[in-house]
Design an enzyme around this catalytic site. Structure first.
Site, PDB file in Angstrom:
ATOM      1  N   HIS A  98      46.168  36.064  37.620  1.00 49.99           N
ATOM      2  CA  HIS A  98      47.260  35.062  37.316  1.00 49.99           C
ATOM      3  C   HIS A  98      48.827  35.090  36.828  1.00 49.99           C
ATOM      4  O   HIS A  98      49.591  36.862  36.526  1.00 49.99           O
ATOM      5  CB  HIS A  98      47.048  33.910  36.045  1.00 49.99           C
ATOM      6  N   ASP A 100      51.932  34.482  33.927  1.00 48.73           N
ATOM      7  CA  ASP A 100      52.164  33.722  32.753  1.00 48.73           C
ATOM      8  C   ASP A 100      53.297  32.246  32.874  1.00 48.73           C
ATOM      9  O   ASP A 100      53.886  32.353  33.615  1.00 48.73           O
ATOM     10  CB  ASP A 100      52.592  34.703  31.739  1.00 48.73           C
ATOM     11  N   HIS A 253      49.008  39.569  36.977  1.00 44.45           N
ATOM     12  CA  HIS A 253      48.193  40.351  36.184  1.00 44.45           C
ATOM     13  C   HIS A 253      46.447  39.693  35.555  1.00 44.45           C
ATOM     14  O   HIS A 253      46.640  38.271  35.930  1.00 44.45           O
ATOM     15  CB  HIS A 253      49.109  41.001  35.193  1.00 44.45           C
ATOM     16  N   ARG A 268      51.060  39.626  21.833  1.00 48.12           N
ATOM     17  CA  ARG A 268      51.870  39.353  23.231  1.00 48.12           C
ATOM     18  C   ARG A 268      52.981  38.481  22.378  1.00 48.12           C
ATOM     19  O   ARG A 268      52.526  37.550  22.168  1.00 48.12           O
ATOM     20  CB  ARG A 268      50.948  38.891  24.704  1.00 48.12           C
TER      21      ARG A 268
HETATM   22  C1  SIN Z   1      47.323  37.933  29.583  1.00 43.87           C
HETATM   23  O1  SIN Z   1      48.465  38.163  29.028  1.00 43.87           O
HETATM   24  O2  SIN Z   1      47.124  37.605  30.552  1.00 43.87           O
HETATM   25  C2  SIN Z   1      46.239  38.915  29.069  1.00 43.87           C
HETATM   26  C3  SIN Z   1      46.806  40.425  29.574  1.00 43.87           C
HETATM   27  C4  SIN Z   1      45.790  41.791  28.597  1.00 43.87           C
HETATM   28  O3  SIN Z   1      45.239  41.786  27.808  1.00 43.87           O
HETATM   29  O4  SIN Z   1      46.081  43.198  29.132  1.00 43.87           O
END
Ligand code: SIN
Length: 281
Positions: A98, A100, A253, A268
């Site tokens: 996806h 973000d 990612h 995050r």
């Molecule tokens: C995400 O922000 O989608 C999670 C990425 C991760 O935990 O590696």
């Protein structure tokens, strides 16, 4: 004199930046970092000793912080979303490809992920470069995609009856977060570099504007398998203290969910972006 060095993580995607302390970046190092961010899409920095306020201060250098509608927040620091999977949990956050916030009319510029606690093995994150994926398409398909827009949404994930409702993640997500829908060009002009990037993703893109879902799915699935070929991707194996920054306009990612029975905790911060314009035909 700055010790900053940049090393490719894979030929098609991502660089590691060495010799910097994100708490003490000179303006000149920050300019180098920003340039590398736009050029490569994903930056990794090992061994940063960031307190939550350092993380927030670093994020503010990039822009305004977006509070995530669904992820749990760090107590006392709303700016930090806690992306965690406990040993008894099966579902993780971000376990499919996806970009973000592509479901927002003004999608996030990027995200800054800090590893707090990592499993003994597993829990890597994969990234894919959508400028490289675009460049790998035929001229004929590019010409068609340049005419299209696509619908993105968060409803099928976070809404009533959505994917997460059926999982053990549901109880950990915030309640009542607002849901969004957006229509974006399929080929965007990157707001800083002017490069063309493929802007559909498996997590949030539902269909092309004016097309049905089954018709759209055929072409979307083809684009998704094209864009995730190894030559456009890289993989990061985390150590506690590592930081990754990615550009949501030019990358996807995926958080690999292969560490059941172990704990993984990431912090995050997401940076606000802008409406995305179409690439020139
Ligand atoms: C995400 O922000 O989608 C999670 C990425 C991760 O935990 O590696």
């Amino acid at each position: 004199m700055s010790e900053l060095r940049i090393r490719a993580v894979s030929p098609g995607c991502g660089v590691e930046v060495q010799g910097i302390d994100l708490r003490r970046l000179t303006n000149s190092d920050f300019a180098t970092l920003r340039d590398a961010f736009h050029r490569h899409g994903v930056l990794f920095v090992r061994g940063q000793d960031l307190e939550p306020d350092d993380h927030i201060a670093f994020a503010r250098r990039w822009g305004e912080i977006v509070i995530n509608e669904h992820f749990p927040e760090m107590v006392g620091r709303r700016e930090i979303a806690v992306v965690a999977k406990e040993p008894e949990q099966k579902t993780n956050i971000g376990g499919g490809w996806h970009a973000d916030h592509s479901y927002d009319p003004e999608p996030a510029l990027g995200s800054i992920l800090l590893a707090r606690e990592v499993p003994e093995s597993g829990g890597d994150t994969l990234f894919a470069n959508m400028v490289a994926a675009w460049n790998g398409l035929s001229e004929g398909l590019k010409a068609t995609l340049l005419t299209l827009r696509a619908h993105h949404s968060s409803r099928h994930l976070y809404g009533p009856g959505g994917l997460y409702e059926k999982t053990d993640l549901k109880a950990r997500l915030k309640e009542g977060g607002s849901l969004s829908d957006a229509l974006h060009p399929v080929a965007i002009r990157h707001p800083v570099t002017g490069e063309t990037a493929l802007y559909v993703n498996p997590g949030h893109t539902l269909r092309f504007d004016g097309w049905g879902r089954p018709e759209s799915k055929v072409l979307l699935d083809w684009l998704f398998q094209h864009a995730t070929q190894p030559r456009y991707t890289c993989r990061w194996t985390w150590r506690a203290g590592d930081v990754a920054l990615w550009d949501n306009r030019s990358t996807w990612h995926l958080a690999v969910n292969d560490y059941d029975g172990q704990r993984r905790v990431m912090h995050r911060i997401t940076i606000a972006g802008e409406a995305l314009g179409a690439a020139a035909a």
